[in-house]
Design an enzyme around this catalytic site. Structure first.
Site, PDB file in Angstrom:
ATOM      1  N   HIS A 412      39.731  45.700  48.165  1.00  0.00           N
ATOM      2  CA  HIS A 412      38.752  45.370  47.069  1.00  0.00           C
ATOM      3  C   HIS A 412      38.165  46.665  46.868  1.00  0.00           C
ATOM      4  CE1 HIS A 412      34.897  44.011  45.043  1.00  0.00           C
ATOM      5  NE2 HIS A 412      35.910  43.818  44.115  1.00  0.00           N
ATOM      6  N   GLU A 414      35.591  47.915  44.528  1.00  0.00           N
ATOM      7  CA  GLU A 414      34.454  47.896  43.386  1.00  0.00           C
ATOM      8  C   GLU A 414      33.894  49.291  43.118  1.00  0.00           C
ATOM      9  OE1 GLU A 414      32.849  45.575  41.193  1.00  0.00           O
ATOM     10  OE2 GLU A 414      32.636  47.512  40.616  1.00  0.00           O
ATOM     11  N   GLU A 501      41.207  41.060  34.725  1.00  0.00           N
ATOM     12  CA  GLU A 501      40.023  40.196  34.355  1.00  0.00           C
ATOM     13  C   GLU A 501      39.894  40.342  32.719  1.00  0.00           C
ATOM     14  OE1 GLU A 501      35.872  38.704  35.834  1.00  0.00           O
ATOM     15  OE2 GLU A 501      35.960  40.994  35.264  1.00  0.00           O
ATOM     16  N   GLU A 507      34.065  32.986  37.461  1.00  0.00           N
ATOM     17  CA  GLU A 507      32.758  33.262  38.092  1.00  0.00           C
ATOM     18  C   GLU A 507      31.650  32.847  37.184  1.00  0.00           C
ATOM     19  OE1 GLU A 507      33.919  37.479  38.562  1.00  0.00           O
ATOM     20  OE2 GLU A 507      32.857  38.049  36.808  1.00  0.00           O
TER      21      GLU A 507
HETATM   22  C1  NOJ Z   1      32.783  41.209  39.094  1.00  0.00           C
HETATM   23  C2  NOJ Z   1      34.270  40.492  39.441  1.00  0.00           C
HETATM   24  O1  NOJ Z   1      34.538  40.153  38.218  1.00  0.00           O
HETATM   25  C3  NOJ Z   1      33.913  39.805  40.651  1.00  0.00           C
HETATM   26  O2  NOJ Z   1      35.185  39.171  40.887  1.00  0.00           O
HETATM   27  C4  NOJ Z   1      33.798  40.521  41.579  1.00  0.00           C
HETATM   28  O3  NOJ Z   1      33.547  39.646  42.676  1.00  0.00           O
HETATM   29  C5  NOJ Z   1      32.270  41.227  41.486  1.00  0.00           C
HETATM   30  N1  NOJ Z   1      32.394  41.910  40.319  1.00  0.00           N
HETATM   31  C6  NOJ Z   1      31.847  41.952  42.631  1.00  0.00           C
HETATM   32  O4  NOJ Z   1      32.781  43.392  42.539  1.00  0.00           O
HETATM   33 CA    CA Z   2      33.988  40.187  35.957  1.00  0.00          CA
END
Ligand code: NOJ
Ligand code: CA
Length: 702
Positions: A412, A414, A501, A507
């Site tokens: 991941h 981010e 996404e 979420e």
């Molecule tokens: C938003 C993402 O859509 C989600 O999947 C992720 O867990 C969080 N950001 C943290 O990176």
């Molecule tokens: Ca998102």
């Protein structure tokens, strides 16, 4: 030469005088159901018009660009028309179908302005829609083009029903509105605060793809294809004139939308046309308009996959991404305790065990690397280190453990939208992944973009997402991008880019007002037309009060519908998003998620109505097995489904997972009834879908 002349006669009706102003050329689609007409008026402005099955779908609409360097709106003269036609069938690396026919008639309509600058309008007319784009064939005297605006208009011919989300420079994570074109107004969206970063400044802007239904029941989608070096296409609606016009996302300089080196072509402007909703889902127009696969050699390293992950537990508030939350972070998220770090070695092992036991390919681990303490809402550069795990995430132990268990950890990254920082670290990060046996990465762009002033959907970022697709491909890494620009079919060109996404995912059900029951009945007609979505289906514990009694958030579907989403929301990357313990409580229901494939040879849309329901059947790659998913919005529905897609002469063992007694998305989401029957081609099934419900069926050929 002779051939070209013949084609000209076949596909172009030649000069006709539709009106005094317009000299018109026209192209018919191969089956002649669509006619595209193009001409220039007296002032030298190009116009086009599209009819479908005799109905006027886009009336005369302007074409052109506003640039700093040249007048590209008026004063054009026609210098040539080159007809073309194409019929080829190409094989997908993965997809909803194994082979796609790319069959169109087209033309290159060549213009010259008063300064002698050449502009080609390249047109392709398919049986399922139209694509056109602006091409600047040479750089003579003007090597750089500074695009200030795009003129392209779409003159609707009625006050259609439209499914839309607001124009937003930074986010696509909105719930859909359903209104007449004349009633489009995005004002209310600025009252919603669940989206981390949004920027809505014009309430008459909508995003593409937007789908509309005419009074007659015809469907029209306005979209783009092949967005690699331009800013994303929004549309401004004139609610009185029922006309859309292109509106490009600006760059850090608000007047400049895009800067390009010539020769250059814009992305395709795609118009999907169908007599019904199902036809929009069957369309392959956006893929066909994209460039063929650019990746060379053996592509067997690219694998559609199912995964689980240390993820939902953070979204439901059981765990944290960071090892130790800062005071600011706690205040911003309302979190009470400083930490319960999800990505710790023991917990990750638990997920690896689970994935291995139930046959999942990957385990996504979020919160494994340093930087989370300070990532949210700061607009700060240099937040994350993509090669530095937290001390309680023992990457040596876990990589070995995963390998022994036949599972891969999904990395991941981010970035918190600190993009230059990520670009500096990319190669180091991919080398680090390889060292630990990882070949898939989920990226993320939460927050305001650095460099400051750029937007998620502007040209600068569009180019970044493509650079990441190229860099990951070079490193044989599969990619899933969160918070990128919405896709435009680039998965054909970069098939390592499995999913994005770029829409409102599951979420939101965990921590906001959520996704209304109709949401998943709209996504395939809008956002997913551009490419697969990492929606993260499969939530069995749909009430967040199970984690914290004070919570009111819920998943707005029944559990049976969560199963059906694996079929109706196409993606080569599907998560089983819930917690292992929730699956272990319902292994009989979980069996469908274990069985459902993520790669297909064939797809049939059995029934569909935008925002209401979708029933899809797909044949598993390389087999005769079929899987069916049927979903509905907030209304309960009964469907009679004829299994005429099954292979004649075969018997299938079918397992039907349907809404149980009194199931209801809000009042009673949990009951799933499972029955097993034998079926064959031509049999008829009666499906009963609860309000917000669904049905999932596996049919295994015996
Ligand atoms: C938003 C993402 O859509 C989600 O999947 C992720 O867990 C969080 N950001 C943290 O990176
Ligand atoms: Ca998102």
């Amino acid at each position: 030469m002779k051939k070209a002349l013949l084609l000209l006669l076949v596909f172009c009706t030649g000069f006709q005088f539709i009106s005094a102003q317009k000299t018109v050329y026209s192209v018919f689609s191969p089956s002649r159901n669509i006619q595209f007409r193009i001409g220039i008026n007296k002032g030298g402005t190009p116009y086009y018009k599209v009819t479908f099955m005799g109905a006027n779908m886009v009336d005369w609409s302007r074409l052109g660009l506003v640039t700093k360097e040249q007048n590209l709106q008026t004063g054009f003269k026609l210098i040539g028309v080159k007809p073309e036609s194409h019929d080829e069938t190409w094989k997908t690396v993965w997809g909803e179908v194994d082979r796609i026919r790319d069959h169109y008639n087209g033309m290159v309509y060549s213009l010259k302005n008063e300064n002698g600058k050449k502009l080609n309008i390249h047109v392709r007319v398919y049986d399922d829609g139209v694509g056109f784009r602006y091409e600047f064939p040479d750089a003579d005297g003007m090597p750089t083009l500074t695009v200030l605006d795009e003129i392209t208009e779409y003159q609707m011919t009625g006050d259609h029903t439209a499914w839309w989300i607001p124009g937003d420079y930074d986010s696509n994570e909105h719930v859909y509105s359903t209104t007449k074109v004349s009633r489009i107004d995005a004002a209310w969206y600025n009252r919603e605060h669940a989206i981390a970063t949004q920027h809505i400044i014009d309430y008459k802007l909508v995003q593409t793809p937007i789908t509309m239904k005419t009074e007659k029941g015809y469907h029209i989608t306005l979209a783009e294809a092949g967005l690699t070096d331009f800013s994303a296409l929004h549309l401004r609606v004139d609610t009185a004139a029922l006309r859309f016009s292109a509106s490009l996302i600006p760059s850090a300089d608000p007047n400049v939308k895009s800067i390009n080196q010539l020769p250059f072509n814009t992305p395709w402007r795609a118009i999907l046309l169908s007599k019904d909703a199902a036809g929009i889902l069957k369309s392959r127009l956006i893929l066909n308009l994209n460039e063929p696969c650019k990746l060379q050699g053996d592509l067997s390293w690219i694998k559609p996959q199912k995964y689980v992950g240390v993820w939902w537990e953070m979204h439901v508030g059981l765990a944290t991404w960071d090892l130790e939350a800062s005071q600011d972070m706690m205040a911003a998220t309302g979190r009470k305790s400083a930490t319960h770090h999800g990505a710790n070695t023991e917990n990750v092992k638990r997920y690896i065990d689970f994935a291995s036991k139930y046959g999942f390919d990957g385990v996504l681990v979020e919160g494994w690397n340093v930087g989370w303490k300070d990532w949210f809402g700061k607009w700060k550069d240099e937040v994350f280190d993509f090669a530095k795990p937290y001390p309680d995430f023992d990457i040596d132990v876990l990589s070995k453990y995963a390998q022994e268990k036949g599972v891969r950890i999904i990395a991941h990254h981010e970035t918190s939208a600190a993009v230059p920082s990520y670009e500096r670290q990319m190669q180091t990060a991919y080398d680090f992944m390889h060292k630990y046996g990882q070949n898939s990465v989920k990226t993320g762009y939460v927050g305001k973009i650095i460099p400051r002033g750029e937007w998620h959907d502007g040209q600068w970022m569009v180019k970044h997402y493509v650079r990441v697709a190229e860099a990951t491909a070079k490193n044989k890494i599969m990619l899933d991008a969160h918070e990128p620009v919405r896709p435009s079919g680039l998965q054909r060109t970069f098939p390592n880019w499995l999913a994005c996404e770029a829409a409102r995912g599951q979420e939101f059900n965990a921590w906001s007002t959520g996704n209304p029951p109709e949401h998943e009945c709209i996504l395939p007609f809008t956002r997913i037309l551009g490419g697969p979505m990492d929606y993260t289906p499969g939530i069995f514990e749909t009430r967040m009060s199970a984690y914290d009694k004070s919570k009111k958030e819920i998943v707005h579907t029944t559990v049976a519908k969560q199963l059906a989403l694996y079929v109706t929301l196409y993606s080569p990357l599907q998560m089983a998003a819930d917690l292992p313990e929730n699956y272990e409580k319902r292994l009989d229901v979980f069996q469908f998620i274990r069985d459902v494939p993520v790669d297909w040879d064939d797809t049939k849309i059995i029934n569909a109505s935008v925002g209401d329901y979708i029933t899809t059947a797909r044949r598993q790659k390389g087999t005769n097995n079929w899987f069916l998913g049927s979903i509905t919005d907030e209304n309960a529905r009964n469907f009679t489904i004829k299994l005429d897609f099954l292979k004649a002469g075969r018997t299938y063992s079918a397992k039907i997972y349907e809404d149980g007694k009194d199931a209801h998305w809000e009042k009673n989401p949990y009951p799933v009834a499972i029955r097993k029957i034998m079926v064959k081609k031509g049999d008829v099934l009666n499906l009963k879908l609860a309000a917000g419900g669904g049905c999932a069926i596996s049919m295994i050929a015996l």
